[in-house]
Design a protein around this motif. Structure first.
Motif, PDB file in Angstrom:
ATOM      1  N   ARG A 120       0.835  -1.207   0.000  1.00 27.28           N
ATOM      2  CA  ARG A 120       0.000   0.000   0.000  1.00 27.28           C
ATOM      3  C   ARG A 120       0.868   1.254   0.000  1.00 27.28           C
ATOM      4  O   ARG A 120       0.624   2.199  -0.743  1.00 27.28           O
ATOM      5  CB  ARG A 120      -0.913  -0.018   1.217  1.00 27.28           C
ATOM      6  CG  ARG A 120      -1.835   1.153   1.288  1.00 27.28           C
ATOM      7  CD  ARG A 120      -2.783   1.012   2.456  1.00 27.28           C
ATOM      8  NE  ARG A 120      -3.510   2.246   2.629  1.00 27.28           N
ATOM      9  CZ  ARG A 120      -3.726   2.837   3.774  1.00 27.28           C
ATOM     10  NH1 ARG A 120      -3.284   2.295   4.880  1.00 27.28           N
ATOM     11  NH2 ARG A 120      -4.391   3.955   3.840  1.00 27.28           N
ATOM     12  N   ARG A 124       1.079   3.925  -3.148  1.00 20.16           N
ATOM     13  CA  ARG A 124       0.769   5.342  -2.927  1.00 20.16           C
ATOM     14  C   ARG A 124       1.951   6.232  -3.283  1.00 20.16           C
ATOM     15  O   ARG A 124       1.790   7.305  -3.861  1.00 20.16           O
ATOM     16  CB  ARG A 124       0.367   5.571  -1.479  1.00 20.16           C
ATOM     17  CG  ARG A 124      -0.975   4.938  -1.147  1.00 20.16           C
ATOM     18  CD  ARG A 124      -1.305   5.120   0.276  1.00 20.16           C
ATOM     19  NE  ARG A 124      -2.169   6.288   0.376  1.00 20.16           N
ATOM     20  CZ  ARG A 124      -2.552   6.823   1.497  1.00 20.16           C
ATOM     21  NH1 ARG A 124      -2.146   6.326   2.643  1.00 20.16           N
ATOM     22  NH2 ARG A 124      -3.351   7.859   1.510  1.00 20.16           N
ATOM     23  N   ARG A 128       1.943   9.014  -6.236  1.00 23.16           N
ATOM     24  CA  ARG A 128       2.275  10.410  -5.952  1.00 23.16           C
ATOM     25  C   ARG A 128       3.359  10.911  -6.896  1.00 23.16           C
ATOM     26  O   ARG A 128       3.321  12.050  -7.356  1.00 23.16           O
ATOM     27  CB  ARG A 128       2.742  10.553  -4.502  1.00 23.16           C
ATOM     28  CG  ARG A 128       1.776  11.345  -3.672  1.00 23.16           C
ATOM     29  CD  ARG A 128       2.298  11.578  -2.286  1.00 23.16           C
ATOM     30  NE  ARG A 128       1.801  10.484  -1.438  1.00 23.16           N
ATOM     31  CZ  ARG A 128       2.550   9.701  -0.688  1.00 23.16           C
ATOM     32  NH1 ARG A 128       3.823   9.876  -0.622  1.00 23.16           N
ATOM     33  NH2 ARG A 128       2.011   8.762   0.023  1.00 23.16           N
ATOM     34  N   GLY A 133      -2.078  10.276  -7.733  1.00 23.75           N
ATOM     35  CA  GLY A 133      -2.660   9.810  -6.482  1.00 23.75           C
ATOM     36  C   GLY A 133      -2.877  10.922  -5.494  1.00 23.75           C
ATOM     37  O   GLY A 133      -2.627  12.092  -5.779  1.00 23.75           O
TER      38      GLY A 133
END
Length: 135
Positions: A120, A124, A128, A133
């Protein structure tokens, strides 16, 4: 517990220190110019920037402890054995496959939970970097 901390801490500190050093000085200087105290800089600038490497270091540490898995047995008898040996004994010598399966499932669940946190965090971070995201 002390032995596990002794072996795991240097690697985790090395990863987290690298993440903290990778924080751009411009962000820290901007926070200082805005009047932020040292604690505010740490909590609002440094820690969020190092969140992904801290999750990765924590995940590697958890998986390393699960791999050796002697920590839970330090609180047990005087001559603790590793969990893998105990699972094997329960399955083969004691003819208790249900207990060995339950122990193996619990270890797998802990490792899977740590892996989900790692994945996770990595997804993420990559999202980014690509600008797609949450920020």
């Amino acid at each position: 517990v002390f032995g596990s901390v002794w072996t795991s801490l240097p690697f985790a500190v090395l990863m987290i220190a690298g993440a903290l050093q990778g924080t751009p000085d411009a962000l820290i200087e901007a926070a200082r110019d805005a009047g932020a105290s040292t604690w505010r800089v740490v909590w609002q600038v440094l820690l969020p920037m190092a969140a992904t490497p801290m999750v990765i270091a924590t995940t590697f540490t958890v998986i390393g402890v699960l791999g050796s898995f002697t920590v839970p047995y330090f609180t047990g008898p005087n001559a603790p054995t590793m969990l893998g040996v105990d699972i094997s004994k329960y399955f083969q010598s004691y003819n208790r496959p249900q207990q060995s399966t339950a122990m193996a499932f619990i270890v797998f669940a802990f490792a899977a939970a740590a892996s989900v946190l790692y994945l996770r965090s990595t997804v993420r971070s990559n999202a980014r970097e690509l600008g797609k995201g949450p920020r």
